[in-house]
Design a protein around this motif. Sequence first.
Motif, PDB file in Angstrom:
ATOM      1  N   ASP A  65     -64.216 -44.548 -18.773  1.00 43.02           N
ATOM      2  CA  ASP A  65     -64.294 -45.801 -19.509  1.00 43.02           C
ATOM      3  C   ASP A  65     -65.232 -45.639 -20.694  1.00 43.02           C
ATOM      4  O   ASP A  65     -66.193 -44.868 -20.642  1.00 43.02           O
ATOM      5  N   LEU A  66     -64.989 -46.400 -21.742  1.00 42.79           N
ATOM      6  CA  LEU A  66     -65.918 -46.463 -22.849  1.00 42.79           C
ATOM      7  C   LEU A  66     -67.018 -47.463 -22.504  1.00 42.79           C
ATOM      8  O   LEU A  66     -66.734 -48.530 -21.942  1.00 42.79           O
ATOM      9  N   PRO A  67     -68.260 -47.183 -22.856  1.00 45.86           N
ATOM     10  CA  PRO A  67     -69.347 -48.113 -22.537  1.00 45.86           C
ATOM     11  C   PRO A  67     -69.216 -49.408 -23.330  1.00 45.86           C
ATOM     12  O   PRO A  67     -68.953 -49.394 -24.530  1.00 45.86           O
ATOM     13  N   ASP A  68     -69.383 -50.529 -22.621  1.00 46.82           N
ATOM     14  CA  ASP A  68     -69.390 -51.859 -23.259  1.00 46.82           C
ATOM     15  C   ASP A  68     -68.160 -52.117 -24.116  1.00 46.82           C
ATOM     16  O   ASP A  68     -68.239 -52.790 -25.157  1.00 46.82           O
ATOM     17  N   ALA A  69     -67.034 -51.604 -23.693  1.00 42.89           N
ATOM     18  CA  ALA A  69     -65.797 -51.832 -24.448  1.00 42.89           C
ATOM     19  C   ALA A  69     -65.197 -53.181 -24.067  1.00 42.89           C
ATOM     20  O   ALA A  69     -65.120 -53.527 -22.891  1.00 42.89           O
ATOM     21  N   GLU A  70     -64.785 -53.939 -25.091  1.00 43.44           N
ATOM     22  CA  GLU A  70     -64.154 -55.230 -24.863  1.00 43.44           C
ATOM     23  C   GLU A  70     -62.681 -55.146 -25.234  1.00 43.44           C
ATOM     24  O   GLU A  70     -62.324 -54.618 -26.286  1.00 43.44           O
ATOM     25  N   MET A  71     -61.843 -55.689 -24.349  1.00 44.17           N
ATOM     26  CA  MET A  71     -60.416 -55.644 -24.576  1.00 44.17           C
ATOM     27  C   MET A  71     -60.059 -56.289 -25.915  1.00 44.17           C
ATOM     28  O   MET A  71     -60.504 -57.387 -26.235  1.00 44.17           O
ATOM     29  N   GLY A  72     -59.294 -55.569 -26.724  1.00 46.42           N
ATOM     30  CA  GLY A  72     -58.847 -56.092 -27.998  1.00 46.42           C
ATOM     31  C   GLY A  72     -59.841 -55.962 -29.130  1.00 46.42           C
ATOM     32  O   GLY A  72     -59.528 -56.309 -30.273  1.00 46.42           O
ATOM     33  N   LYS A  73     -61.050 -55.456 -28.840  1.00 52.10           N
ATOM     34  CA  LYS A  73     -62.075 -55.371 -29.882  1.00 52.10           C
ATOM     35  C   LYS A  73     -62.535 -53.944 -30.170  1.00 52.10           C
ATOM     36  O   LYS A  73     -63.421 -53.737 -31.002  1.00 52.10           O
ATOM     37  N   VAL A  74     -61.954 -52.972 -29.493  1.00 50.19           N
ATOM     38  CA  VAL A  74     -62.362 -51.579 -29.690  1.00 50.19           C
ATOM     39  C   VAL A  74     -61.787 -51.047 -30.995  1.00 50.19           C
ATOM     40  O   VAL A  74     -60.596 -51.191 -31.270  1.00 50.19           O
ATOM     41  N   CYS A  75     -62.643 -50.449 -31.796  1.00 51.29           N
ATOM     42  CA  CYS A  75     -62.214 -49.823 -33.052  1.00 51.29           C
ATOM     43  C   CYS A  75     -62.789 -48.410 -33.095  1.00 51.29           C
ATOM     44  O   CYS A  75     -64.002 -48.221 -33.005  1.00 51.29           O
ATOM     45  N   LEU A  76     -61.911 -47.429 -33.205  1.00 53.58           N
ATOM     46  CA  LEU A  76     -62.319 -46.029 -33.202  1.00 53.58           C
ATOM     47  C   LEU A  76     -61.938 -45.383 -34.521  1.00 53.58           C
ATOM     48  O   LEU A  76     -61.151 -45.930 -35.286  1.00 53.58           O
ATOM     49  N   GLN A 101     -55.252 -47.362 -27.221  1.00 53.84           N
ATOM     50  CA  GLN A 101     -54.158 -47.968 -26.459  1.00 53.84           C
ATOM     51  C   GLN A 101     -54.674 -48.607 -25.180  1.00 53.84           C
ATOM     52  O   GLN A 101     -54.242 -49.689 -24.788  1.00 53.84           O
ATOM     53  N   ARG A 102     -55.631 -47.940 -24.544  1.00 57.14           N
ATOM     54  CA  ARG A 102     -56.149 -48.453 -23.272  1.00 57.14           C
ATOM     55  C   ARG A 102     -56.840 -49.800 -23.447  1.00 57.14           C
ATOM     56  O   ARG A 102     -56.736 -50.673 -22.597  1.00 57.14           O
ATOM     57  N   TYR A 103     -57.567 -49.966 -24.574  1.00 57.70           N
ATOM     58  CA  TYR A 103     -58.322 -51.198 -24.792  1.00 57.70           C
ATOM     59  C   TYR A 103     -57.666 -52.116 -25.820  1.00 57.70           C
ATOM     60  O   TYR A 103     -58.301 -53.045 -26.303  1.00 57.70           O
ATOM     61  N   ASN A 104     -56.394 -51.851 -26.106  1.00 56.76           N
ATOM     62  CA  ASN A 104     -55.663 -52.675 -27.074  1.00 56.76           C
ATOM     63  C   ASN A 104     -56.437 -52.752 -28.389  1.00 56.76           C
ATOM     64  O   ASN A 104     -56.585 -53.820 -28.982  1.00 56.76           O
ATOM     65  N   GLY A 105     -56.969 -51.615 -28.807  1.00 56.98           N
ATOM     66  CA  GLY A 105     -57.772 -51.550 -30.019  1.00 56.98           C
ATOM     67  C   GLY A 105     -57.040 -50.848 -31.137  1.00 56.98           C
ATOM     68  O   GLY A 105     -55.805 -50.841 -31.182  1.00 56.98           O
ATOM     69  N   LYS A 106     -57.791 -50.253 -32.053  1.00 58.10           N
ATOM     70  CA  LYS A 106     -57.168 -49.598 -33.201  1.00 58.10           C
ATOM     71  C   LYS A 106     -57.944 -48.336 -33.569  1.00 58.10           C
ATOM     72  O   LYS A 106     -59.103 -48.154 -33.202  1.00 58.10           O
ATOM     73  N   MET A 141     -81.623 -47.805 -41.093  1.00 55.19           N
ATOM     74  CA  MET A 141     -80.785 -48.492 -42.071  1.00 55.19           C
ATOM     75  C   MET A 141     -80.669 -49.984 -41.790  1.00 55.19           C
ATOM     76  O   MET A 141     -80.213 -50.758 -42.645  1.00 55.19           O
ATOM     77  N   GLY A 142     -81.037 -50.378 -40.557  1.00 57.34           N
ATOM     78  CA  GLY A 142     -80.916 -51.785 -40.175  1.00 57.34           C
ATOM     79  C   GLY A 142     -79.486 -52.201 -39.917  1.00 57.34           C
ATOM     80  O   GLY A 142     -79.119 -53.368 -40.112  1.00 57.34           O
ATOM     81  N   LEU A 143     -78.663 -51.274 -39.436  1.00 58.80           N
ATOM     82  CA  LEU A 143     -77.241 -51.544 -39.221  1.00 58.80           C
ATOM     83  C   LEU A 143     -76.915 -51.736 -37.743  1.00 58.80           C
ATOM     84  O   LEU A 143     -77.682 -51.342 -36.857  1.00 58.80           O
ATOM     85  N   ARG A 144     -75.749 -52.342 -37.517  1.00 57.87           N
ATOM     86  CA  ARG A 144     -75.250 -52.540 -36.158  1.00 57.87           C
ATOM     87  C   ARG A 144     -75.079 -51.190 -35.464  1.00 57.87           C
ATOM     88  O   ARG A 144     -74.579 -50.243 -36.044  1.00 57.87           O
ATOM     89  N   LYS A 145     -75.448 -51.130 -34.210  1.00 53.99           N
ATOM     90  CA  LYS A 145     -75.353 -49.884 -33.451  1.00 53.99           C
ATOM     91  C   LYS A 145     -73.898 -49.586 -33.081  1.00 53.99           C
ATOM     92  O   LYS A 145     -73.155 -50.466 -32.680  1.00 53.99           O
ATOM     93  N   VAL A 146     -73.541 -48.344 -33.216  1.00 53.80           N
ATOM     94  CA  VAL A 146     -72.219 -47.856 -32.803  1.00 53.80           C
ATOM     95  C   VAL A 146     -72.420 -46.949 -31.590  1.00 53.80           C
ATOM     96  O   VAL A 146     -73.300 -46.085 -31.589  1.00 53.80           O
ATOM     97  N   TYR A 147     -71.616 -47.151 -30.553  1.00 53.70           N
ATOM     98  CA  TYR A 147     -71.746 -46.325 -29.359  1.00 53.70           C
ATOM     99  C   TYR A 147     -71.139 -44.944 -29.603  1.00 53.70           C
ATOM    100  O   TYR A 147     -70.027 -44.828 -30.127  1.00 53.70           O
ATOM    101  N   LEU A 148     -71.862 -43.923 -29.206  1.00 57.41           N
ATOM    102  CA  LEU A 148     -71.330 -42.564 -29.254  1.00 57.41           C
ATOM    103  C   LEU A 148     -70.766 -42.211 -27.890  1.00 57.41           C
ATOM    104  O   LEU A 148     -71.384 -42.493 -26.857  1.00 57.41           O
ATOM    105  N   TYR A 149     -69.581 -41.624 -27.888  1.00 58.94           N
ATOM    106  CA  TYR A 149     -69.002 -41.163 -26.627  1.00 58.94           C
ATOM    107  C   TYR A 149     -68.640 -39.690 -26.778  1.00 58.94           C
ATOM    108  O   TYR A 149     -67.925 -39.314 -27.706  1.00 58.94           O
ATOM    109  N   GLU A 150     -69.139 -38.876 -25.871  1.00 58.40           N
ATOM    110  CA  GLU A 150     -68.931 -37.430 -25.947  1.00 58.40           C
ATOM    111  C   GLU A 150     -67.774 -36.974 -25.071  1.00 58.40           C
ATOM    112  O   GLU A 150     -67.535 -37.517 -23.995  1.00 58.40           O
TER     113      GLU A 150
END
Length: 720
Positions: free
Chosen positions: A204-215, A241-246, A428-437
Amino acid sequence: MTGLKLLIASDETPPLSVLAVASLAAVSLTVHPTLTPTSPPTLVLTNGAKLRGTNVLVRYLGRVSTTLLSLYQRDAFETAQIDEWLEYASVFSSGSEYEGACKYVDGFLLHRTFLVGQSLSVADVVVWSYLAGAGKRWESLMKSKKYQNFARWYNMISNEHAAFLNELTAAYSKKKDSAPVKTKETEQGLTSNKQTVSSRPEVDLPDAEMGKVCLRFAPEPSGYLHIGHSKAALMNQYFAQRYNGKVIVRFDDTNPAKESSEFVDNLLIDIKTLGINYEKVTYTSDYFPQLMEMAEKLIKEGKAYIDDTPREQMQKERMDGIDSKCRNNSVDENMRLWKEMISGSERGLQCCLRGKLDMQDPNKSLRDPVYYRCNPIPHHRIGSKYKIYPTYDFACPFVDSVEGITHALRSSEYHDRNAQYYRIQEDMGLRKVYLYEFSRLNMVYTLLSKRKLLWFVQNGKVDGWDDARFPTVQGIVRRGLQIEALIQFILEQGASKNLNLMEWDKLWNINKKIIDPVCPRHTAILEQGRVLLTLSNGPETPFVRVVPKHKKYEGAGEKATTFTKKIWIEQADAMAISVDEEITLMDWGNAIVKEIKKGPDGSVTQLNGVLHLEGSVKTTKLKLTWLPEIDELVPLTLVEFGYLITKKKLEEDEDFVDVLNPNTKKEIAAFGDSNMRNLKRGDILQLERKGYFRCDVPFIRPSKPIVLYSIPDGRQVAKG
């Protein structure tokens, strides 16, 4: 989703397609035979609302799936294709049209893994359900091997989803329509989501929300896509596809010295070849103005500084944790030098911009990494507008955040730089992006560094980035690999973080299972030393028979075989024959060799014999390929490839130039049957007793050979 009821007519069996889609979609159903006869199946939702009709129900269940997100939800075109298949599937319930439908779908699946797109859909499940519910009729067709593609597809779905479908079909076959039907999976509601599917990553991706995942898939346009990049691309598509994202394709074009429009164009071709569905294409260079603004902001906040320390000295200071002499320069001095860098002046060319992080941190990636460098080389998209370019370490966390990326997939080789990524985003004061290895895909005897691959191209060791010896997508496809084999191979690796060194044999074995059931068979005889066998009782006048190109697959078509009194066989076969030995001439019958003539060197120069067509092929030791002595034979060049290096795995400090393979390509002259004149570039075929080949250069004229590339089959030692 729990608590749904499936109401069926009291005299009916519940539709297997509805049960199968519900099971795969992790929807718990209980079946109640309470409706009046002829009533359509009805789904009662938790709020009491009802849906009616088999196809309506499978569409709904596909939409609400929480496990396989693309069961029904696709783009407009693929969704329409799914609907078309749902309407067509009922033909399998018609006795008169059943076999015609099998033939149609078999042909449709010749070069496809799934009915729609690149992944399982409700279209596949519904058609599979009709076949599984047909019982002995479908089983007999499977045994007849009449529809090889259809059978391959059916077995693939049955095997990959056996955990759900085996028990379901067993329960269905017993027609438990006298009481509510509950399978083990539906009873548990699949809340644990422990589906075992060998071709999908179980993570699973950490803190992934259905329909809101963007990769994002972000290749640098400094080479062609290779098998390692393919894993990254397919992992991104899987999670989208799994999280209905893009997925966004972004070209990381920050180094004009290495990049070109040729690489951009071919990377897009390779991405299309892999079947990657992406939202849009962007470029890091689109964000150069904002990146420069951010750099200036960090300078003014004291979080970055200009450094003119020579590169080698800077590297040593970073290793030793020594502060640069420029680290505490004033903001005004840093801004002055920053403008010199922007203008590309002589003074500016001596400088770089560094982040002021922590020079004593044990993680050396945090020891004031370089953010910007001067580079006067024109950029392939924007020309000479800029004289400075951001580094990957600076640009990536910025663009990921501002572009709306929620999860950035990176291979585990970047692990030590994850802390740097997060720290730069924080500064930079930017929104955090999750890294997945995930683990980098490494192959034996293979170099995946674009810098090293470029060396082979520039030094003429290969013919280009699409050379069949290269691990690029275009290279391995040119070698004869089917894309569906590559996708299956990579998805079987999953998103594991364990480092692995994979054998090519496994990939080529998957490929063989795809091409063998369908590729046409032809005959070739090596030119060197070929021997004429004269059959004294052979046909005085040549005659032709039309025979199938593949004895078990009609879709391969037919070929014309000419039978003559004199035939060609290979020197190695001739040397294996003894006087008066009975041999079998494949696709003709037996013959007895009466005389063997040899030259001074011991090689066979001529054979004489008689046809013995009444002889049994079961009693002969030698089953030989042959070609008629006619002018219509076509010249061939059979090409075999070797690995580019001779060592299975290079050590980090080892120079690949020291282990170059001097023999990576072997060309063998041969003659082929006249039917090979019709081969097209890219066609896959099997040469009897020689293996599988891909046509690289088709027939043009008799003086120019057809070029066939040998395809490894996974059993031999793969040579490339």
